[in-house]
Every structure is written in structure tokens, then in C-alpha cells.
Scaffold this motif. Sequence first.
Motif, PDB file in Angstrom:
ATOM      1  N   MET A   1      49.554  98.153 -32.496  1.00  0.00           N
ATOM      2  CA  MET A   1      48.467  97.036 -32.494  1.00  0.00           C
ATOM      3  C   MET A   1      47.760  97.289 -31.118  1.00  0.00           C
ATOM      4  N   SER A   2      46.499  96.888 -31.043  1.00  0.00           N
ATOM      5  CA  SER A   2      45.519  96.987 -29.900  1.00  0.00           C
ATOM      6  C   SER A   2      45.982  95.664 -28.972  1.00  0.00           C
ATOM      7  N   PRO A   3      45.716  96.138 -27.684  1.00  0.00           N
ATOM      8  CA  PRO A   3      45.826  94.894 -26.640  1.00  0.00           C
ATOM      9  C   PRO A   3      44.981  93.772 -27.167  1.00  0.00           C
ATOM     10  N   TYR A   4      43.866  93.789 -27.907  1.00  0.00           N
ATOM     11  CA  TYR A   4      43.273  92.555 -28.317  1.00  0.00           C
ATOM     12  C   TYR A   4      44.102  91.943 -29.289  1.00  0.00           C
ATOM     13  N   GLU A   5      44.429  92.594 -30.215  1.00  0.00           N
ATOM     14  CA  GLU A   5      45.038  92.018 -31.295  1.00  0.00           C
ATOM     15  C   GLU A   5      46.339  91.043 -30.978  1.00  0.00           C
ATOM     16  N   ALA A   6      47.037  91.974 -29.786  1.00  0.00           N
ATOM     17  CA  ALA A   6      48.001  91.209 -29.204  1.00  0.00           C
ATOM     18  C   ALA A   6      47.758  89.880 -28.322  1.00  0.00           C
ATOM     19  N   LEU A   7      46.600  89.780 -27.984  1.00  0.00           N
ATOM     20  CA  LEU A   7      46.076  88.805 -27.202  1.00  0.00           C
ATOM     21  C   LEU A   7      45.720  87.511 -27.783  1.00  0.00           C
ATOM     22  N   LYS A   8      45.180  87.980 -29.352  1.00  0.00           N
ATOM     23  CA  LYS A   8      44.851  86.999 -30.113  1.00  0.00           C
ATOM     24  C   LYS A   8      46.191  86.222 -30.795  1.00  0.00           C
ATOM     25  N   LEU A   9      47.202  87.144 -30.910  1.00  0.00           N
ATOM     26  CA  LEU A   9      48.693  86.519 -31.376  1.00  0.00           C
ATOM     27  C   LEU A   9      49.098  85.716 -30.261  1.00  0.00           C
ATOM     28  N   LEU A  10      49.485  86.322 -29.036  1.00  0.00           N
ATOM     29  CA  LEU A  10      49.781  85.548 -27.967  1.00  0.00           C
ATOM     30  C   LEU A  10      48.995  84.346 -27.521  1.00  0.00           C
ATOM     31  N   GLY A  11      47.876  84.415 -27.531  1.00  0.00           N
ATOM     32  CA  GLY A  11      47.064  83.347 -27.044  1.00  0.00           C
ATOM     33  C   GLY A  11      46.696  83.362 -25.490  1.00  0.00           C
ATOM     34  N   PRO A  12      45.421  82.780 -25.231  1.00  0.00           N
ATOM     35  CA  PRO A  12      44.900  82.895 -23.925  1.00  0.00           C
ATOM     36  C   PRO A  12      46.207  81.923 -22.890  1.00  0.00           C
ATOM     37  N   GLY A  13      46.863  81.187 -23.505  1.00  0.00           N
ATOM     38  CA  GLY A  13      47.730  80.345 -22.597  1.00  0.00           C
ATOM     39  C   GLY A  13      48.855  81.046 -21.930  1.00  0.00           C
ATOM     40  N   ILE A  14      49.207  82.255 -22.413  1.00  0.00           N
ATOM     41  CA  ILE A  14      50.454  83.010 -21.874  1.00  0.00           C
ATOM     42  C   ILE A  14      49.635  83.632 -20.711  1.00  0.00           C
ATOM     43  N   VAL A  15      48.375  84.103 -21.063  1.00  0.00           N
ATOM     44  CA  VAL A  15      47.802  84.847 -19.824  1.00  0.00           C
ATOM     45  C   VAL A  15      47.459  83.998 -18.620  1.00  0.00           C
ATOM     46  N   GLN A  16      46.803  82.619 -19.007  1.00  0.00           N
ATOM     47  CA  GLN A  16      46.641  81.969 -17.957  1.00  0.00           C
ATOM     48  C   GLN A  16      47.837  81.399 -17.252  1.00  0.00           C
ATOM     49  N   ALA A  17      49.050  81.122 -17.814  1.00  0.00           N
ATOM     50  CA  ALA A  17      50.302  81.089 -17.253  1.00  0.00           C
ATOM     51  C   ALA A  17      50.650  82.135 -16.281  1.00  0.00           C
TER      52      ALA A  17
ATOM     53  N   VAL B   1      48.636  84.258 -14.743  1.00  0.00           N
ATOM     54  CA  VAL B   1      47.585  84.317 -13.710  1.00  0.00           C
ATOM     55  C   VAL B   1      47.959  83.130 -12.732  1.00  0.00           C
ATOM     56  N   ASP B   2      48.501  82.095 -13.053  1.00  0.00           N
ATOM     57  CA  ASP B   2      48.814  80.939 -12.108  1.00  0.00           C
ATOM     58  C   ASP B   2      50.119  81.318 -11.429  1.00  0.00           C
ATOM     59  N   LYS B   3      51.307  81.903 -12.109  1.00  0.00           N
ATOM     60  CA  LYS B   3      52.305  82.582 -11.454  1.00  0.00           C
ATOM     61  C   LYS B   3      51.867  83.538 -10.409  1.00  0.00           C
ATOM     62  N   VAL B   4      50.970  84.408 -10.594  1.00  0.00           N
ATOM     63  CA  VAL B   4      50.596  85.249  -9.493  1.00  0.00           C
ATOM     64  C   VAL B   4      49.999  84.432  -8.561  1.00  0.00           C
ATOM     65  N   ASN B   5      49.268  83.676  -8.837  1.00  0.00           N
ATOM     66  CA  ASN B   5      48.510  82.958  -7.602  1.00  0.00           C
ATOM     67  C   ASN B   5      49.309  82.245  -6.525  1.00  0.00           C
ATOM     68  N   ILE B   6      50.367  81.802  -7.499  1.00  0.00           N
ATOM     69  CA  ILE B   6      51.615  80.936  -6.658  1.00  0.00           C
ATOM     70  C   ILE B   6      52.441  81.907  -5.838  1.00  0.00           C
ATOM     71  N   ILE B   7      52.697  83.081  -6.291  1.00  0.00           N
ATOM     72  CA  ILE B   7      53.288  84.266  -5.635  1.00  0.00           C
ATOM     73  C   ILE B   7      52.689  84.656  -4.318  1.00  0.00           C
ATOM     74  N   ARG B   8      51.196  84.788  -4.478  1.00  0.00           N
ATOM     75  CA  ARG B   8      50.460  85.162  -3.396  1.00  0.00           C
ATOM     76  C   ARG B   8      50.266  84.262  -2.290  1.00  0.00           C
ATOM     77  N   ALA B   9      50.105  82.903  -2.614  1.00  0.00           N
ATOM     78  CA  ALA B   9      49.944  81.810  -1.715  1.00  0.00           C
ATOM     79  C   ALA B   9      51.418  81.683  -0.912  1.00  0.00           C
ATOM     80  N   LYS B  10      52.588  82.052  -1.692  1.00  0.00           N
ATOM     81  CA  LYS B  10      53.803  82.032  -0.713  1.00  0.00           C
ATOM     82  C   LYS B  10      53.890  83.057   0.188  1.00  0.00           C
ATOM     83  N   LEU B  11      53.369  84.435  -0.406  1.00  0.00           N
ATOM     84  CA  LEU B  11      53.409  85.421   0.300  1.00  0.00           C
ATOM     85  C   LEU B  11      52.608  85.343   1.629  1.00  0.00           C
ATOM     86  N   LYS B  12      51.471  84.560   1.407  1.00  0.00           N
ATOM     87  CA  LYS B  12      50.583  84.369   2.674  1.00  0.00           C
ATOM     88  C   LYS B  12      51.299  83.659   3.614  1.00  0.00           C
TER      89      LYS B  12
END
Length: 139
Positions: free
Chosen positions: A1-17, A19-30
Amino acid sequence: MSPYEALKLLGPGIVQATVDKVNIIRAKLKATQDRQKSYVDVRRKDLKFEVSDRVFLRLSPWKGVVRFAKRGKLTPRYIGPYEIVERIGLVAYRIDLSEELSRVHDVFHISMLCKYISDPSYVLKTPEIEFRDDLSYKE
């Protein structure tokens, strides 16, 4: 399965979650880096030496190397004092070393130097002792 098909199955919600966790980690490191920097800045002092100032030279801690006939905690941390001959750049100084250190390169980084403050009260005067012919003396 291509990455685009996996993104359609998993949805943008997981990607956004993610990204939010990565931003929290960056803020704590800073925040952690800023806290550590504030601790270091309290103790940091800008050193600047002039030509003809006298400085001590820090010895590098080499494990297992016996220098100056002492081992362990009793090894000297600094040797000197030596006179600064020339300033090279912002953080390097040329030092007038003694004859026994003639094989050592005479340019050192500012972190290897410690200012020598002369105090005449530390100089001890030894009384002259008169020896007799049999090498005994009167106390």
C-alpha cells in the motif's frame, strides 16, 4: 500500500496528533535548555588578560599519568605563574613558559588559564641559619 492510501485509511487525525506531540516535546526541550543555560550563565565570567599579566596554567587531567611526582588528589591543578607575552585572537594567548616546558606549544586557550593575583603576605621569609663546623645549628 502506498503512503497516500495509508493516510486515507488512518486519517489526518493521527498525523495531527503526532505533530502536536512533536511540538510539545520541542517546547519541553527548549524549556530545559533555557533552564540549564540560566544555571551556567550565573557562574560564567568573561575573562580577559592583558600583555604582561601573570597567569596560572591548568593541567589537563590525564588518567594514569604521574606528573610532578604526585598521584591522585594531590596532583597540582595549576602550574605557574607565567607571563603573557602576546594576545592571539579573542581567546588565545602566548605564554612565556619555563625551560622544562620548552617542548610544549606556548599558545593556550583562555579556558586553560587562571589569573594570578599576587599577595605579598603569602611570601614567607626564612630566617638565616648559622651552621657550625659539624653541621649542627642553634635553635
